[in-house]
Scaffold this motif. Sequence first.
Motif, PDB file in Angstrom:
ATOM      1  N   ASN A 141      56.941 -44.224-134.356  1.00 47.03           N
ATOM      2  CA  ASN A 141      56.871 -45.586-135.103  1.00 47.03           C
ATOM      3  C   ASN A 141      56.164 -45.517-136.625  1.00 47.03           C
ATOM      4  O   ASN A 141      56.649 -46.085-137.344  1.00 47.03           O
ATOM      5  CB  ASN A 141      55.790 -46.541-134.364  1.00 47.03           C
ATOM      6  CG  ASN A 141      56.284 -47.008-133.044  1.00 47.03           C
ATOM      7  OD1 ASN A 141      57.446 -47.182-132.909  1.00 47.03           O
ATOM      8  ND2 ASN A 141      55.533 -46.738-131.823  1.00 47.03           N
TER       9      ASN A 141
ATOM     10  N   GLY B  53      52.310 -41.541-135.140  1.00 50.55           N
ATOM     11  CA  GLY B  53      52.091 -42.289-133.959  1.00 50.55           C
ATOM     12  C   GLY B  53      53.258 -42.855-133.013  1.00 50.55           C
ATOM     13  O   GLY B  53      54.400 -43.068-133.596  1.00 50.55           O
TER      14      GLY B  53
ATOM     15  N   ASP C 173      55.168 -44.654-129.278  1.00 44.11           N
ATOM     16  CA  ASP C 173      55.115 -45.422-128.021  1.00 44.11           C
ATOM     17  C   ASP C 173      54.516 -44.842-126.928  1.00 44.11           C
ATOM     18  O   ASP C 173      54.399 -45.354-125.847  1.00 44.11           O
ATOM     19  CB  ASP C 173      56.407 -46.208-127.451  1.00 44.11           C
ATOM     20  CG  ASP C 173      56.754 -47.138-128.721  1.00 44.11           C
ATOM     21  OD1 ASP C 173      55.920 -47.524-129.681  1.00 44.11           O
ATOM     22  OD2 ASP C 173      58.052 -47.494-128.876  1.00 44.11           O
TER      23      ASP C 173
ATOM     24  N   PHE D 131      51.648 -43.874-126.724  1.00 40.31           N
ATOM     25  CA  PHE D 131      50.167 -44.077-126.778  1.00 40.31           C
ATOM     26  C   PHE D 131      49.350 -43.032-127.570  1.00 40.31           C
ATOM     27  O   PHE D 131      48.008 -42.951-127.649  1.00 40.31           O
ATOM     28  CB  PHE D 131      49.632 -44.537-125.582  1.00 40.31           C
ATOM     29  CG  PHE D 131      50.162 -45.297-124.658  1.00 40.31           C
ATOM     30  CD1 PHE D 131      51.126 -46.222-125.113  1.00 40.31           C
ATOM     31  CD2 PHE D 131      49.899 -45.449-123.172  1.00 40.31           C
ATOM     32  CE1 PHE D 131      52.103 -46.931-124.351  1.00 40.31           C
ATOM     33  CE2 PHE D 131      50.572 -46.648-122.573  1.00 40.31           C
ATOM     34  CZ  PHE D 131      51.413 -47.468-122.927  1.00 40.31           C
TER      35      PHE D 131
ATOM     36  N   HIS E   3      44.639 -44.768-127.218  1.00 38.89           N
ATOM     37  CA  HIS E   3      45.277 -45.960-127.112  1.00 38.89           C
ATOM     38  C   HIS E   3      45.999 -46.258-125.638  1.00 38.89           C
ATOM     39  O   HIS E   3      46.150 -45.270-125.039  1.00 38.89           O
ATOM     40  CB  HIS E   3      46.340 -45.933-128.384  1.00 38.89           C
ATOM     41  CG  HIS E   3      45.646 -46.236-129.580  1.00 38.89           C
ATOM     42  ND1 HIS E   3      45.145 -47.299-130.196  1.00 38.89           N
ATOM     43  CD2 HIS E   3      45.410 -45.305-130.611  1.00 38.89           C
ATOM     44  CE1 HIS E   3      44.678 -47.374-131.292  1.00 38.89           C
ATOM     45  NE2 HIS E   3      45.037 -46.044-131.608  1.00 38.89           N
TER      46      HIS E   3
ATOM     47  N   ASN F 270      48.357 -48.326-125.499  1.00 36.94           N
ATOM     48  CA  ASN F 270      49.456 -49.312-125.628  1.00 36.94           C
ATOM     49  C   ASN F 270      50.130 -48.733-126.932  1.00 36.94           C
ATOM     50  O   ASN F 270      49.583 -47.787-127.650  1.00 36.94           O
ATOM     51  CB  ASN F 270      49.315 -50.659-125.973  1.00 36.94           C
ATOM     52  CG  ASN F 270      50.450 -51.465-125.626  1.00 36.94           C
ATOM     53  OD1 ASN F 270      51.769 -50.937-125.748  1.00 36.94           O
ATOM     54  ND2 ASN F 270      50.361 -52.633-124.809  1.00 36.94           N
ATOM     55  N   TRP F 271      51.186 -48.918-127.358  1.00 39.35           N
ATOM     56  CA  TRP F 271      51.921 -48.366-128.530  1.00 39.35           C
ATOM     57  C   TRP F 271      50.978 -48.336-129.724  1.00 39.35           C
ATOM     58  O   TRP F 271      50.507 -48.994-130.083  1.00 39.35           O
ATOM     59  CB  TRP F 271      53.384 -49.140-128.720  1.00 39.35           C
ATOM     60  CG  TRP F 271      54.123 -49.183-127.598  1.00 39.35           C
ATOM     61  CD1 TRP F 271      54.025 -48.458-126.338  1.00 39.35           C
ATOM     62  CD2 TRP F 271      55.301 -50.113-127.357  1.00 39.35           C
ATOM     63  NE1 TRP F 271      55.180 -48.965-125.521  1.00 39.35           N
ATOM     64  CE2 TRP F 271      55.967 -50.108-126.121  1.00 39.35           C
ATOM     65  CE3 TRP F 271      55.954 -51.076-128.157  1.00 39.35           C
ATOM     66  CZ2 TRP F 271      56.924 -50.701-125.825  1.00 39.35           C
ATOM     67  CZ3 TRP F 271      56.825 -52.134-127.827  1.00 39.35           C
ATOM     68  CH2 TRP F 271      57.450 -51.672-126.525  1.00 39.35           C
ATOM     69  N   VAL F 272      51.234 -46.961-130.367  1.00 44.75           N
ATOM     70  CA  VAL F 272      50.463 -46.905-131.744  1.00 44.75           C
ATOM     71  C   VAL F 272      51.470 -47.299-132.754  1.00 44.75           C
ATOM     72  O   VAL F 272      52.581 -46.561-132.959  1.00 44.75           O
ATOM     73  CB  VAL F 272      49.943 -45.382-131.514  1.00 44.75           C
ATOM     74  CG1 VAL F 272      49.387 -45.097-133.120  1.00 44.75           C
ATOM     75  CG2 VAL F 272      49.339 -44.958-130.746  1.00 44.75           C
ATOM     76  N   LYS F 273      51.073 -48.290-133.543  1.00 44.68           N
ATOM     77  CA  LYS F 273      51.956 -48.660-134.396  1.00 44.68           C
ATOM     78  C   LYS F 273      51.564 -48.499-136.078  1.00 44.68           C
ATOM     79  O   LYS F 273      52.266 -48.854-136.976  1.00 44.68           O
ATOM     80  CB  LYS F 273      52.154 -49.888-134.330  1.00 44.68           C
ATOM     81  CG  LYS F 273      52.947 -50.574-133.064  1.00 44.68           C
ATOM     82  CD  LYS F 273      54.226 -50.094-133.115  1.00 44.68           C
ATOM     83  CE  LYS F 273      55.262 -50.557-131.951  1.00 44.68           C
ATOM     84  NZ  LYS F 273      56.533 -50.179-132.119  1.00 44.68           N
TER      85      LYS F 273
ATOM     86  N   SER G  58      43.686 -45.336-136.465  1.00 44.03           N
ATOM     87  CA  SER G  58      44.918 -45.546-135.843  1.00 44.03           C
ATOM     88  C   SER G  58      44.736 -46.967-135.311  1.00 44.03           C
ATOM     89  O   SER G  58      43.499 -47.531-134.952  1.00 44.03           O
ATOM     90  CB  SER G  58      45.389 -44.515-134.794  1.00 44.03           C
ATOM     91  OG  SER G  58      44.310 -44.623-134.009  1.00 44.03           O
TER      92      SER G  58
ATOM     93  N   GLY H  28      47.086 -50.008-132.696  1.00 46.66           N
ATOM     94  CA  GLY H  28      48.281 -50.281-131.543  1.00 46.66           C
ATOM     95  C   GLY H  28      48.304 -51.568-131.031  1.00 46.66           C
ATOM     96  O   GLY H  28      47.378 -52.444-131.499  1.00 46.66           O
TER      97      GLY H  28
END
Length: 602
Positions: A95, A108, A110, A112, A132, A134-137, A150, A152
């Motif tokens: 992402n 980062g 999805d 995590f 994390h 959940n997804w790291v965005k 970071s 997410g």
Amino acid sequence: MEQYLSRRESGFRSWGDENFVMRRVYTSMNMFNSYHANLRPDEAGRHTGAIFNLEFNADGNVLVAATERKCVLVFDAITQKEIVKVPDAHTDSVNCIKFFDDRLFATGSDDFTVALWDLRNMREKLRVLHGHSNWVKNIEYSSKDKLLVSSGFDGSIFTWDIASHTEQGLISQRVFHASGLMRCRISPTGDKLVLCTSGGYIMIIHHLDLTTLHKDLSGFRPGIYRLMQLGDQYIPQAAKYDHVFSRRQKKNRVELVTDFPEHNDAEMIMALQIHPHCRCMLTRNVSCDEQSEWTCIHDINEEAPTADAEIEEEVVVPKLKRRHPSSTSGRAATASETAPATAPEGSVSQDGLPTRPTRRFTRGGLQVFRYNPTAGRGVSAAYARHLHERPESFIPDIWAAEVTVQERATRQIRAREANNQAAAAVAASQRQTTASLPSSEDTDPERSSTSSGGSIGVTNNGTTVRVDIGPRRLVPFMATMAPELKSNDHSILVNAKKLLYYASETNTKPGFIKEPGFSADGRIICSPYGNGVRLLGYSADCCDYPSYKTFEEVKQSPRQLVELAHITEHQDVVLCAKFSPREPLLVTGCNSGEVTWYRPNL
């Protein structure tokens, strides 16, 4: 152009000449090279998928692309040639990318995780960071504190000390949590942290100190505070954190930004960038109706203290510019002050069940959130992947606020009943008149205790809370209080107006996150627009950021951004656009995996 160069050689400088030249440079941008990643599958025949993000290193000679199908691409920005292709950089979509020096960068995913890489050896990762859920965005780097940051979709913000090496990995700490967190950015000077959310608000942390952030904002939940503002209803659980907004907060002072254009009922703020000289912030949001997208520019700096504010700061309990709830009694929230109401399609709750979107409605000055059990069917994979903006951790925040409001309402009701008993003899005629009027519960079927649509409305002396029945669990949503229950002895903070510029965007392929950006000099915004990109400026002459006098005028009356160029070269929707930090070189990436390069054609 020749006249400008002649004047410059003679030692003369004119701002008008510079604006003219820069306008010529940016309006002449044309595509000169492209790379289609999906036409070059790896040895196993795998494609890269969409280009989600692009990032230059500080020197501008290397470009890294994050792709949908686990791949990381590295380009030579001078020759536009692919240098390295890492087909399995992560176990899910990549992402975001962030360089923290000329050769080291982080990605980062999805899956995590955050991965650390060295351009000199891309065959393996330096480290994989776990934390994390959940997804790291988003990934940022604070050069001031020497910490990697970071964030997410779990709502958590972590700091990582990349200089530390222990048997358990890098030293890390979760420094903040915000429900519905979408993006976080650190200013180039390192003194501000900005968050954008799926709740329709932006949060700025001034005088940033990452080492004490966890302590300074411990327990503060911006989502609950925003609910208190929207409902004009005092919530003790939120109000006890008024001090984080005070100017007496020397470190990690909080400011909420909630003003948007007139026709933009901003709900999900998907993308966020900060001006290279830290003058403003750039966001892209989706309106509540999900039919329009907007690009907005807000002031990022602290408001200058007024004489009234300085006086208010002298009181024992500091209070900023505020309004009294009774001044807006009976008023429903405006379109620009509406609480978040749409849960992500295709998202999964904590008990493993799929959630469905909710919809808001206003009836009789009362806002209620309704659960929609029939929506969310046939969700596309792209929508589920890119529009997972509302983590289920948002539900406990609303529940906590709702319980607090109900407890306060109960205390107010009891106090009012005691007063009524004392004045029963005097107010007998008034009670008879009141009893003859029809109640809202009798005239409004939507508020009945057995309303249809899988929801139950519970009414108690004018306070309505809608509880929606979902599979295997109850999902409560907060409703604003009836006017007569509003607090008369507390004031609620009003957010300052920060909007400066805005532009309406096309809503091509809704659900995809589009990442805009600034040029290196901050004059131009590159904004994905359908199958192309628009170059937007503050004015038609491509001027630099407004002077103080013009800035104050713009703040009083926000202006539309001016379109200087519209370039369409892709065959699919553009998802990201990035300027080089060293020269007027623009790169865009699209949903079909194409990377396109642009430069001036003077």
